[in-house]
Design a protein around this motif. Structure first.
Motif, PDB file in Angstrom:
ATOM      1  N   HIS A   1      20.155  21.672  42.112  1.00  0.00           N
ATOM      2  CA  HIS A   1      19.733  20.343  41.255  1.00  0.00           C
ATOM      3  C   HIS A   1      20.680  20.138  40.380  1.00  0.00           C
ATOM      4  O   HIS A   1      21.290  18.919  40.248  1.00  0.00           O
ATOM      5  N   PHE A   2      20.880  20.969  39.495  1.00  0.00           N
ATOM      6  CA  PHE A   2      21.800  20.765  38.498  1.00  0.00           C
ATOM      7  C   PHE A   2      23.426  20.343  38.753  1.00  0.00           C
ATOM      8  O   PHE A   2      23.877  19.485  37.992  1.00  0.00           O
ATOM      9  N   VAL A   3      23.613  20.956  39.778  1.00  0.00           N
ATOM     10  CA  VAL A   3      25.038  20.595  40.106  1.00  0.00           C
ATOM     11  C   VAL A   3      25.257  19.114  41.044  1.00  0.00           C
ATOM     12  O   VAL A   3      26.063  18.976  41.601  1.00  0.00           O
ATOM     13  N   ASP A   4      24.021  18.787  41.506  1.00  0.00           N
ATOM     14  CA  ASP A   4      24.080  17.464  42.394  1.00  0.00           C
ATOM     15  C   ASP A   4      24.535  16.359  41.680  1.00  0.00           C
ATOM     16  O   ASP A   4      23.852  15.967  40.618  1.00  0.00           O
ATOM     17  N   PRO A   5      25.671  15.756  41.977  1.00  0.00           N
ATOM     18  CA  PRO A   5      26.251  14.548  41.066  1.00  0.00           C
ATOM     19  C   PRO A   5      25.059  13.551  40.929  1.00  0.00           C
ATOM     20  O   PRO A   5      25.095  12.909  40.192  1.00  0.00           O
ATOM     21  N   ARG A   6      24.252  13.403  41.954  1.00  0.00           N
ATOM     22  CA  ARG A   6      23.155  12.232  41.607  1.00  0.00           C
ATOM     23  C   ARG A   6      22.390  12.625  40.705  1.00  0.00           C
ATOM     24  O   ARG A   6      21.716  11.694  39.998  1.00  0.00           O
ATOM     25  N   ASN A   7      22.251  13.990  40.083  1.00  0.00           N
ATOM     26  CA  ASN A   7      21.306  14.088  39.010  1.00  0.00           C
ATOM     27  C   ASN A   7      22.040  14.374  37.579  1.00  0.00           C
ATOM     28  O   ASN A   7      21.345  14.700  36.851  1.00  0.00           O
ATOM     29  N   ALA A   8      23.475  13.831  37.737  1.00  0.00           N
ATOM     30  CA  ALA A   8      23.983  14.222  36.431  1.00  0.00           C
ATOM     31  C   ALA A   8      23.660  13.808  35.258  1.00  0.00           C
ATOM     32  O   ALA A   8      23.699  14.371  34.328  1.00  0.00           O
ATOM     33  N   GLU A   9      22.849  12.530  35.227  1.00  0.00           N
ATOM     34  CA  GLU A   9      22.440  11.822  34.000  1.00  0.00           C
ATOM     35  C   GLU A   9      20.903  12.676  33.697  1.00  0.00           C
ATOM     36  O   GLU A   9      20.568  12.306  32.658  1.00  0.00           O
ATOM     37  N   LEU A  10      20.531  13.391  34.643  1.00  0.00           N
ATOM     38  CA  LEU A  10      19.099  13.786  34.437  1.00  0.00           C
ATOM     39  C   LEU A  10      19.117  15.217  34.018  1.00  0.00           C
ATOM     40  O   LEU A  10      17.985  15.775  33.341  1.00  0.00           O
ATOM     41  N   VAL A  11      20.227  15.888  34.098  1.00  0.00           N
ATOM     42  CA  VAL A  11      20.405  17.245  33.751  1.00  0.00           C
ATOM     43  C   VAL A  11      20.340  17.426  32.311  1.00  0.00           C
ATOM     44  O   VAL A  11      21.245  16.860  31.640  1.00  0.00           O
ATOM     45  N   PRO A  12      19.454  18.201  31.895  1.00  0.00           N
ATOM     46  CA  PRO A  12      19.440  18.534  30.443  1.00  0.00           C
ATOM     47  C   PRO A  12      20.786  19.040  29.809  1.00  0.00           C
ATOM     48  O   PRO A  12      21.211  19.921  30.428  1.00  0.00           O
ATOM     49  N   ALA A  13      21.124  18.450  28.729  1.00  0.00           N
ATOM     50  CA  ALA A  13      22.338  18.968  28.109  1.00  0.00           C
ATOM     51  C   ALA A  13      22.267  20.196  27.447  1.00  0.00           C
ATOM     52  O   ALA A  13      21.173  20.424  26.924  1.00  0.00           O
ATOM     53  N   GLY A  14      23.547  20.804  27.385  1.00  0.00           N
ATOM     54  CA  GLY A  14      23.226  22.153  26.441  1.00  0.00           C
ATOM     55  C   GLY A  14      22.846  23.461  27.371  1.00  0.00           C
ATOM     56  O   GLY A  14      22.433  24.336  26.772  1.00  0.00           O
ATOM     57  N   GLN A  15      23.038  23.146  28.678  1.00  0.00           N
ATOM     58  CA  GLN A  15      22.533  24.527  29.612  1.00  0.00           C
ATOM     59  C   GLN A  15      20.969  25.044  29.035  1.00  0.00           C
ATOM     60  O   GLN A  15      20.301  24.003  29.181  1.00  0.00           O
ATOM     61  N   CYS A  16      20.977  26.075  28.659  1.00  0.00           N
ATOM     62  CA  CYS A  16      19.547  26.865  28.471  1.00  0.00           C
ATOM     63  C   CYS A  16      19.045  26.062  27.359  1.00  0.00           C
ATOM     64  O   CYS A  16      17.919  25.650  27.181  1.00  0.00           O
ATOM     65  N   LEU A  17      19.739  25.790  26.264  1.00  0.00           N
ATOM     66  CA  LEU A  17      19.272  25.395  25.251  1.00  0.00           C
ATOM     67  C   LEU A  17      18.882  23.913  25.266  1.00  0.00           C
ATOM     68  O   LEU A  17      18.486  23.236  24.238  1.00  0.00           O
ATOM     69  N   GLY A  18      19.114  23.134  26.645  1.00  0.00           N
ATOM     70  CA  GLY A  18      18.647  22.006  26.654  1.00  0.00           C
ATOM     71  C   GLY A  18      17.433  21.819  27.022  1.00  0.00           C
ATOM     72  O   GLY A  18      16.527  20.736  26.629  1.00  0.00           O
ATOM     73  N   CYS A  19      16.836  22.963  27.237  1.00  0.00           N
ATOM     74  CA  CYS A  19      15.184  22.991  27.526  1.00  0.00           C
ATOM     75  C   CYS A  19      14.640  24.019  26.704  1.00  0.00           C
ATOM     76  O   CYS A  19      13.338  23.932  26.527  1.00  0.00           O
ATOM     77  N   HIS A  20      15.248  24.884  25.884  1.00  0.00           N
ATOM     78  CA  HIS A  20      14.629  26.097  25.264  1.00  0.00           C
ATOM     79  C   HIS A  20      15.247  26.291  23.926  1.00  0.00           C
ATOM     80  O   HIS A  20      16.282  25.745  23.863  1.00  0.00           O
ATOM     81  N   GLN A  21      14.360  26.397  23.082  1.00  0.00           N
ATOM     82  CA  GLN A  21      15.068  26.797  21.609  1.00  0.00           C
ATOM     83  C   GLN A  21      14.577  28.075  21.058  1.00  0.00           C
ATOM     84  O   GLN A  21      13.843  28.412  20.265  1.00  0.00           O
ATOM     85  N   PRO A  22      15.213  29.078  21.683  1.00  0.00           N
ATOM     86  CA  PRO A  22      15.067  30.428  21.165  1.00  0.00           C
ATOM     87  C   PRO A  22      15.274  30.781  19.765  1.00  0.00           C
ATOM     88  O   PRO A  22      14.808  31.756  19.372  1.00  0.00           O
ATOM     89  N   GLN A  23      16.106  29.859  19.086  1.00  0.00           N
ATOM     90  CA  GLN A  23      16.492  30.138  17.906  1.00  0.00           C
ATOM     91  C   GLN A  23      15.235  29.560  16.830  1.00  0.00           C
ATOM     92  O   GLN A  23      15.336  30.057  15.678  1.00  0.00           O
ATOM     93  N   LYS A  24      14.153  29.043  17.471  1.00  0.00           N
ATOM     94  CA  LYS A  24      13.072  28.722  16.729  1.00  0.00           C
ATOM     95  C   LYS A  24      11.727  29.334  17.067  1.00  0.00           C
ATOM     96  O   LYS A  24      10.645  29.131  16.495  1.00  0.00           O
ATOM     97  N   GLN A  25      12.036  29.764  18.302  1.00  0.00           N
ATOM     98  CA  GLN A  25      10.765  30.907  18.744  1.00  0.00           C
ATOM     99  C   GLN A  25      10.992  32.308  18.758  1.00  0.00           C
ATOM    100  O   GLN A  25      12.035  32.695  18.962  1.00  0.00           O
TER     101      GLN A  25
END
Lengths: 271, 512
Positions: free
Chosen positions: B182-206
């Motif tokens: 899904h994240f490599v599908d060009p149709r979803n390019a604008e919907l993919v969270p930026a920052g790879q893992c850190l786009g959805c998670h904040q391990p530095q705060k949890q």
């Protein structure tokens, strides 16, 4: 002797096995209703009580409680085993509390004096036997006084026979110190020949100054010196054989009192 | 050197010792700087900070309370075989989940041989201000744990095949398909969270469990449409021979119904279960269906609400929330009259809608309470005693509790419990199921390896992914750093002995 050795070996084996078993139990102890410090503490207390009974036994020689040598063997074996039990109970850490530190110091004093005494008892009696017939310790000062009187009599006789006081003067300057009281204690305790060398040197120095009339009296004086030397050795060795108990017994008694206090406090403050 | 003299000295020594300990017993009471025969050594700094004027009696009940209390305390210690009574003082301030005097505060049902534990089995005091009572050597743990080993890197048992994800996850997110498809599908390019893992998670705060930033921030862009497409169909009118006339309440008396059935389909699984009949047995469902339609024609939504509540055990009002009585009545009238229902207006707003031969809950949104109520009720419904009824419930579960069920809820939310018994659905992402006696803090690891790429050093996609889409993490991922001479490798680095240790409110209140 052989039977006693077997008995002693058996005691040592039993004691070593007991301590190893206790140490193994402590090392592999798992959480349970038995507190390991309490259990090892009570075992150590029982051993201390057994050691203390030896002192009571010594005061009651008239009672048929077994041979003293057996009691001594048990006392020594249990005493050494108590070192292991103490290490298991306390560990390697030095106690933090004032009372526990005092208790540890007293324990160390008792153990150190006991070990030292046991070593002395193993070495000195043979040395005592080599120094001549055993004298009653309390009479040795009087025997020294008798020797001193005999030496002074010999000097008076020598002065009368020779007509001058060369030997008497020399005695007053050197040998009088020697005959005054027991000397060369350390040399005798360690089996040295310091007293003999001292005598030989002093007697040889005066011999060349004496006339033919005086020399027989010097020989008599040399014989008195030999007796004095044997007496000194007896006194030094017997003194040491008694002296260590003056550390061991009071330290042990104080330790018993402190251990009783420790036992009371650890139970009172367990909750 | 007379023996009598020795005896006198010994007696004097013992008397001196006893006199000193008795005299100095009150030293602390007068002045803490004085030596005391009650001094067991200095307290740890943390405990010394709060004992205040209570002093020793903060923990030792007999302190300063006279001979009777001393005797009582000593006898208690003798009876219990150790200083276990002190535990009561410890647990005055320290609390745990579970029982205090059990190994790990837990009942190990398979280990009936385990003895009760005591605080002093592991913890010491009076060892000085620098003592950390919680610090334990590994040997302390291994005094009970039968599997003996020398270090984390040399002998620690391997992690479970599912580590770190338990099978029963709160939410199931397939990282593998998202990253590879899904994240490599060009149709979803604008919907993919930026920052790879850190786009959805904040391990530095949890700390331990690193939850995502939430549905709205990370999932809604793609999944809102899919959720809205999965309606909940409550009733699909089945084939039914037309009756002589419709319900009287519908005002259709005298109408002549079409002689052929308006539906040729069987009943949908949910309706069949609610009616308690086979979905394709017209003879069986005709009578209860007509009665239900009559009741709906008379009372609107209430009969279907009551039926659902009685059959599923849920809250009828929640299940039918938003269904107007008029909608239910009009639909029932139409179907009972052998007609399809044509809703007025034709607007397709989210919510309950009767259209054609169906009563459905349309276009649910994320977190929709009605869909949740139905899914919860169906999941929690116990297995009926009747075999046919149980089979019908299973059919409902297969249809509703699947990944493509209403709202696609269970595509992500985990359902747990026995397959043929009451089950529960995990609606909350957090808290993630915690291993009570394990701990892992992402923060120091992220700090040591900054950047999104560092996540992949442990979280790798592999051949046998666990429910999260990642391969399980093996012990070697940890031992590469956590070994002797490098990072900490003691038992307590990752394990906790107690379950959720915390200071009790009394303690914190007093501190204030």
């Amino acid at each position: 002797m052989r039977a006693m050795s077997r008995r002693a070996a058996g005691l040592w084996i039993v004691a070593a096995a007991g301590i190893v078993a206790l140490g193994a139990w402590r090392a592999t102890w798992r959480a349970s209703t038995i507190d390991p410090d309490f259990l090892t503490g009570w075992i150590l207390a029982a051993m201390v009580a057994a050691l203390a009974i030896y002192g009571v036994r010594r005061r009651l020689p008239m009672l048929p409680l077994g041979r003293a040598s057996v009691w001594l063997s048990v006392h020594v074996v249990v005493g050494v085993a108590a070192i292991g039990a103490y290490a298991i109970h306390v560990g390697t850490a030095w106690p933090a509390g004032a009372a526990d530190r005092a208790l540890a110091l007293l324990f160390l004093a008792v153990i150190a004096s006991g070990v030292a005494g046991h070593v002395l008892q193993a070495i000195l009696p043979a040395r005592l036997a080599r120094s001549g017939p055993e004298l009653i310790y309390e009479r040795i000062p009087a025997e020294v006084a008798k020797l001193r009187a005999a030496a002074e009599d010999a000097l008076v006789e020598a002065a009368g026979a020779a007509g001058h006081e060369t030997l008497s003067s020399y005695y007053a300057q050197t040998l009088a110190w020697y005959f005054e009281r027991p000397r060369f204690a350390l040399s005798h305790v360690f089996g040295g020949h310091g007293a003999e060398a001292w005598e030989r040197q002093r007697l040889a120095a005066v011999e060349k100054l004496l006339s033919a009339d005086e020399r027989p009296h010097l020989a008599a004086l040399a014989e008195l010196c030999r007796h004095k030397r044997a007496m000194d050795a007896q006194y030094a060795i017997q003194t040491l054989l008694r002296a260590w108990t003056f550390v061991h017994v009071p330290a042990a008694t104080a330790f018993l009192a402190m251990a009783a206090w420790h036992t009371l406090i650890v139970h009172v403050y367990a909750g | 050197m007379h023996p009598q003299l020795r005896g006198r000295i010994a007696f004097a020594a013992a008397a001196l010792v006893l006199a000193l300990v008795v005299i100095l017993a009150g030293g602390f009471a007068r002045d803490a700087r004085l030596p005391s025969s009650l001094d067991a050594g200095p307290l740890s700094a943390s405990h010394a900070a709060f004992i205040g004027e209570e002093g020793c009696s903060s923990c030792h009940a007999a302190h300063g309370r006279g001979a009777t209390a001393w005797i009582s305390a000593a006898l208690t210690a003798l009876r219990t075989g150790g200083p276990h009574a002190i535990d009561g003082a410890c647990t005055t301030c320290h609390g745990f989940d579970g029982r205090d005097a059990l190994a790990h505060n837990a009942v190990f049902e398979k280990r009936a041989d385990l003895s009760p534990t005591s605080c002093v089995s592991c913890h010491a005091e009076h060892r000085g201000a620098s003592l950390r009572a919680s610090a334990m050597p590994d040997a302390q743990c291994q005094s009970c744990h039968a599997h003996q080993f020398h270090g984390f890197a040399t002998g620690h048992p391997p992690f479970s095949p599912w580590y770190p994800s338990a099978r029963d996850r709160r939410t199931s997110f397939d990282h593998a398909s998202h990253f590879s498809k899904h994240f490599v599908d060009p149709r979803n390019a604008e919907l993919v969270p930026a920052g790879q893992c850190l786009g959805c998670h904040q391990p530095q705060k949890q700390g331990g469990a690193v939850a995502s930033l939430g549905y709205e921030a990370t999932c809604a862009g793609c999944h809102d449409q899919g959720i809205a497409r999965r309606d909940l169909v409550l009733m699909r009118w089945p084939e039914l021979e037309p009756g002589p006339q419709g319900p009287e309440a519908c005002g259709t008396a005298g109408d002549v119904p079409d002689p052929s059935p308006v539906s040729l389909d069987p009943a949908n699984a949910l309706l069949a279960f609610l009616l308690g009949t086979a979905a394709d047995d017209q003879a069986a469902y005709a009578d209860p269906l007509r009665k239900l339609a009559d009741a709906m024609a008379n009372k609107g939504a209430e009969p279907i609400s009551a039926l659902a509540a009685s059959r599923l055990g849920g809250d009828g009002a929640k299940l039918l929330r938003g269904l107007s009585g008029e909608t239910a009545r009009m639909a029932a009238c139409a179907w009972a009259s052998n007609r399809e229902h044509e809703p007025p207006g034709g607007a397709t707003q989210p919510g309950w809608r009767a259209e054609g031969l169906e009563l459905r809950y349309a276009k649910p949104g994320h977190g929709d309470p009605v869909v949740r109520a139905w899914l919860d009720a169906i999941a929690a419904s116990p297995r009926p005693a009747d075999a046919d009824d149980a089979e019908r419930l299973e059919a409902v579960r297969a249809e509703i509790l699947g990944a493509d069920g209403p709202g696609q809820c269970l595509k992500c939310h985990a359902i747990s419990g026995p397959a043929d018994g009451p089950r529960s659905i995990a609606w909350k992402q957090s808290p993630t199921p915690q291993r009570q006696l394990h701990r892992f803090d992402h923060r120091p690891h992220v700090a040591a390896m900054p950047g999104a790429e560092s996540c992949g050093s442990c979280h790798r996609q592999g051949d046998k992914p666990n429910p999260s889409g990642f391969a399980s993490i093996g012990i070697e991922a940890c031992t590469s750093c956590h070994q002797q001479g490098k990072a900490p490798d003691g038992c307590l680095t990752c394990h906790a002995y107690h379950q959720n240790h915390a200071l009790k409110p009394r303690m914190t209140n007093d501190a204030r």
